[in-house]
Design an enzyme around this catalytic site. Sequence first.
Site, PDB file in Angstrom:
ATOM      1  N   LEU A  54      49.823  41.949  35.353  1.00 16.91           N
ATOM      2  CA  LEU A  54      50.690  41.670  36.504  1.00 16.91           C
ATOM      3  C   LEU A  54      50.236  42.408  37.759  1.00 16.91           C
ATOM      4  O   LEU A  54      50.800  42.205  38.835  1.00 16.91           O
ATOM      5  CB  LEU A  54      52.151  42.027  36.179  1.00 16.91           C
ATOM      6  CG  LEU A  54      52.778  41.244  35.021  1.00 16.91           C
ATOM      7  CD1 LEU A  54      54.237  41.657  34.827  1.00 16.91           C
ATOM      8  CD2 LEU A  54      52.702  39.738  35.262  1.00 16.91           C
ATOM      9  N   LEU A  59      50.528  45.492  39.178  1.00 22.26           N
ATOM     10  CA  LEU A  59      51.644  46.041  39.966  1.00 22.26           C
ATOM     11  C   LEU A  59      51.134  46.784  41.208  1.00 22.26           C
ATOM     12  O   LEU A  59      50.122  47.486  41.160  1.00 22.26           O
ATOM     13  CB  LEU A  59      52.475  46.992  39.100  1.00 22.26           C
ATOM     14  CG  LEU A  59      53.091  46.417  37.823  1.00 22.26           C
ATOM     15  CD1 LEU A  59      54.017  47.436  37.185  1.00 22.26           C
ATOM     16  CD2 LEU A  59      53.843  45.120  38.070  1.00 22.26           C
ATOM     17  N   ASP A 109      53.322  48.504  44.606  1.00 18.76           N
ATOM     18  CA  ASP A 109      54.502  48.666  45.464  1.00 18.76           C
ATOM     19  C   ASP A 109      54.677  50.154  45.705  1.00 18.76           C
ATOM     20  O   ASP A 109      53.799  50.942  45.330  1.00 18.76           O
ATOM     21  CB  ASP A 109      55.740  48.046  44.775  1.00 18.76           C
ATOM     22  CG  ASP A 109      56.770  47.543  45.785  1.00 18.76           C
ATOM     23  OD1 ASP A 109      57.049  48.277  46.765  1.00 18.76           O
ATOM     24  OD2 ASP A 109      57.311  46.441  45.595  1.00 18.76           O
ATOM     25  N   ILE A 110      55.790  50.567  46.287  1.00 21.78           N
ATOM     26  CA  ILE A 110      55.980  52.003  46.492  1.00 21.78           C
ATOM     27  C   ILE A 110      56.120  52.673  45.123  1.00 21.78           C
ATOM     28  O   ILE A 110      56.538  52.027  44.143  1.00 21.78           O
ATOM     29  CB  ILE A 110      57.201  52.312  47.397  1.00 21.78           C
ATOM     30  CG1 ILE A 110      58.488  51.743  46.801  1.00 21.78           C
ATOM     31  CG2 ILE A 110      56.966  51.786  48.803  1.00 21.78           C
ATOM     32  CD1 ILE A 110      59.737  52.220  47.511  1.00 21.78           C
ATOM     33  N   PRO A 111      55.755  53.955  45.030  1.00 18.82           N
ATOM     34  CA  PRO A 111      55.730  54.622  43.715  1.00 18.82           C
ATOM     35  C   PRO A 111      57.017  54.450  42.916  1.00 18.82           C
ATOM     36  O   PRO A 111      56.960  54.145  41.710  1.00 18.82           O
ATOM     37  CB  PRO A 111      55.486  56.092  44.071  1.00 18.82           C
ATOM     38  CG  PRO A 111      54.702  56.039  45.330  1.00 18.82           C
ATOM     39  CD  PRO A 111      55.235  54.855  46.095  1.00 18.82           C
ATOM     40  N   THR A 131      59.290  52.119  42.938  1.00 19.78           N
ATOM     41  CA  THR A 131      59.484  50.744  42.445  1.00 19.78           C
ATOM     42  C   THR A 131      58.534  50.444  41.289  1.00 19.78           C
ATOM     43  O   THR A 131      58.929  49.842  40.284  1.00 19.78           O
ATOM     44  CB  THR A 131      59.261  49.742  43.602  1.00 19.78           C
ATOM     45  OG1 THR A 131      60.185  50.071  44.641  1.00 19.78           O
ATOM     46  CG2 THR A 131      59.471  48.313  43.168  1.00 19.78           C
ATOM     47  N   THR A 165      37.712  40.468  42.636  1.00 18.93           N
ATOM     48  CA  THR A 165      36.375  39.857  42.699  1.00 18.93           C
ATOM     49  C   THR A 165      36.333  38.656  43.639  1.00 18.93           C
ATOM     50  O   THR A 165      35.273  38.168  43.980  1.00 18.93           O
ATOM     51  CB  THR A 165      35.891  39.426  41.294  1.00 18.93           C
ATOM     52  OG1 THR A 165      36.980  38.830  40.611  1.00 18.93           O
ATOM     53  CG2 THR A 165      35.370  40.588  40.502  1.00 18.93           C
ATOM     54  N   ARG A 204      30.487  34.573  30.163  1.00 20.07           N
ATOM     55  CA  ARG A 204      30.102  33.206  29.809  1.00 20.07           C
ATOM     56  C   ARG A 204      28.976  33.246  28.782  1.00 20.07           C
ATOM     57  O   ARG A 204      27.947  33.889  29.022  1.00 20.07           O
ATOM     58  CB  ARG A 204      29.598  32.438  31.048  1.00 20.07           C
ATOM     59  CG  ARG A 204      30.684  32.116  32.070  1.00 20.07           C
ATOM     60  CD  ARG A 204      31.685  31.103  31.528  1.00 20.07           C
ATOM     61  NE  ARG A 204      32.764  30.816  32.458  1.00 20.07           N
ATOM     62  CZ  ARG A 204      33.907  31.494  32.544  1.00 20.07           C
ATOM     63  NH1 ARG A 204      34.114  32.538  31.773  1.00 20.07           N
ATOM     64  NH2 ARG A 204      34.847  31.136  33.395  1.00 20.07           N
ATOM     65  N   GLN A 261      33.456  31.520  38.406  1.00 22.39           N
ATOM     66  CA  GLN A 261      33.014  32.913  38.310  1.00 22.39           C
ATOM     67  C   GLN A 261      31.621  33.017  38.924  1.00 22.39           C
ATOM     68  O   GLN A 261      30.743  32.233  38.608  1.00 22.39           O
ATOM     69  CB  GLN A 261      32.978  33.382  36.849  1.00 22.39           C
ATOM     70  CG  GLN A 261      34.328  33.423  36.171  1.00 22.39           C
ATOM     71  CD  GLN A 261      35.167  34.633  36.578  1.00 22.39           C
ATOM     72  OE1 GLN A 261      34.854  35.342  37.523  1.00 22.39           O
ATOM     73  NE2 GLN A 261      36.259  34.858  35.860  1.00 22.39           N
ATOM     74  N   GLY A 276      38.463  33.415  29.193  1.00 20.96           N
ATOM     75  CA  GLY A 276      39.432  32.331  29.318  1.00 20.96           C
ATOM     76  C   GLY A 276      38.825  31.000  28.960  1.00 20.96           C
ATOM     77  O   GLY A 276      38.702  30.632  27.782  1.00 20.96           O
TER      78      GLY A 276
HETATM   79  O1  C5P Z   1      38.434  31.431  32.474  1.00 27.51           O
HETATM   80  P1  C5P Z   1      37.804  32.769  32.728  1.00 27.51           P
HETATM   81  O2  C5P Z   1      37.024  33.301  31.543  1.00 27.51           O
HETATM   82  O3  C5P Z   1      37.010  32.787  34.016  1.00 27.51           O
HETATM   83  O4  C5P Z   1      39.056  33.756  32.919  1.00 27.51           O
HETATM   84  C1  C5P Z   1      38.916  35.110  33.285  1.00 27.51           C
HETATM   85  C2  C5P Z   1      40.253  35.738  33.413  1.00 27.51           C
HETATM   86  O5  C5P Z   1      40.086  37.058  33.940  1.00 27.51           O
HETATM   87  C3  C5P Z   1      41.221  35.045  34.355  1.00 27.51           C
HETATM   88  O6  C5P Z   1      42.548  35.236  33.845  1.00 27.51           O
HETATM   89  C4  C5P Z   1      41.042  35.778  35.667  1.00 27.51           C
HETATM   90  O7  C5P Z   1      42.182  35.762  36.475  1.00 27.51           O
HETATM   91  C5  C5P Z   1      40.784  37.196  35.166  1.00 27.51           C
HETATM   92  N1  C5P Z   1      40.081  38.073  36.100  1.00 27.51           N
HETATM   93  C6  C5P Z   1      38.827  37.782  36.609  1.00 27.51           C
HETATM   94  N2  C5P Z   1      38.222  38.647  37.468  1.00 27.51           N
HETATM   95  C7  C5P Z   1      38.816  39.791  37.799  1.00 27.51           C
HETATM   96  C8  C5P Z   1      40.078  40.106  37.291  1.00 27.51           C
HETATM   97  C9  C5P Z   1      40.683  39.216  36.428  1.00 27.51           C
HETATM   98  O8  C5P Z   1      38.273  36.755  36.286  1.00 27.51           O
HETATM   99  N3  C5P Z   1      38.202  40.652  38.576  1.00 27.51           N
END
Ligand code: C5P
Length: 233
Positions: free
Chosen positions: A59, A61, A63-65, A67, A117, A181, A190, A210
Amino acid sequence: MKDLIIAMDFPSKEKADEFLINFKGQKLFLKIGMELFYKEGPQIVKEYKKLGHKIFLDLKLHDIPNTVKSATKSLIDLDVDMINFHISGGFNMLKEANEVIINSNKNIIALGVTMLTSNDENIMHKEIKIDNNLSLNDVILSYANLAKNAGLQGIVCSALEVPKIKENLGENFVTVTPGIRPKSSQSDDQKRVVSPSDARNLGSDYIVVGRPITKSENSLDAYRKIKKEFLGE
Ligand code: C5P
């Protein structure tokens, strides 16, 4: 411990469950991000934990410390295994969030997010207004140091950055690396991709994968092959 984390980038639990049917009975490490969490709420984490999966709640996170500290309290009640914070939130934010985790006595890996990235050096200088004399790598290393000093266990980064991170922050500083990959698959959006075996050789602790798994015609097979290649079994 090295492992493969599957990025569960699905719009709904229904779609996520359809995918998980392929892995019946297996205990997986799943990354649940904003899309699925905001749609389905904490319940999806509880259900997947009940099935025996590990959860990286991605997620980011920021925000302010106070929160972020309160939000962290809510999240650790879900017994997640990994969570993350934007390092740009600053030392106090990271430290206070991390203290919540330490005081909980739960085994949760707290990670920092360095520079997204999707932001390159040009954006970093022109839009985010980080000093033109600093390279992207300088900033990533300095952010990683801040995360470590605040007590975090590691960062999310490219596998290509792992050797430098380990060299400067120690072998035990955890690196979680997306952008993986297999040599045979397409790179999608990517830009700097690394194969599972190269990620192993570079020293990644966890790879996040993913689409090479979720969009594969045989997800289980793709998962097994990539994991095997990463673990070097
Ligand atoms: O489908 P794929 O293998 O590209 O998914 C990579 C996952 O990693 C995604 O959920 C993407 O949001 C996350 N991610 C990324 N690069 C980052 C941080 C997170 O690809 N720097």
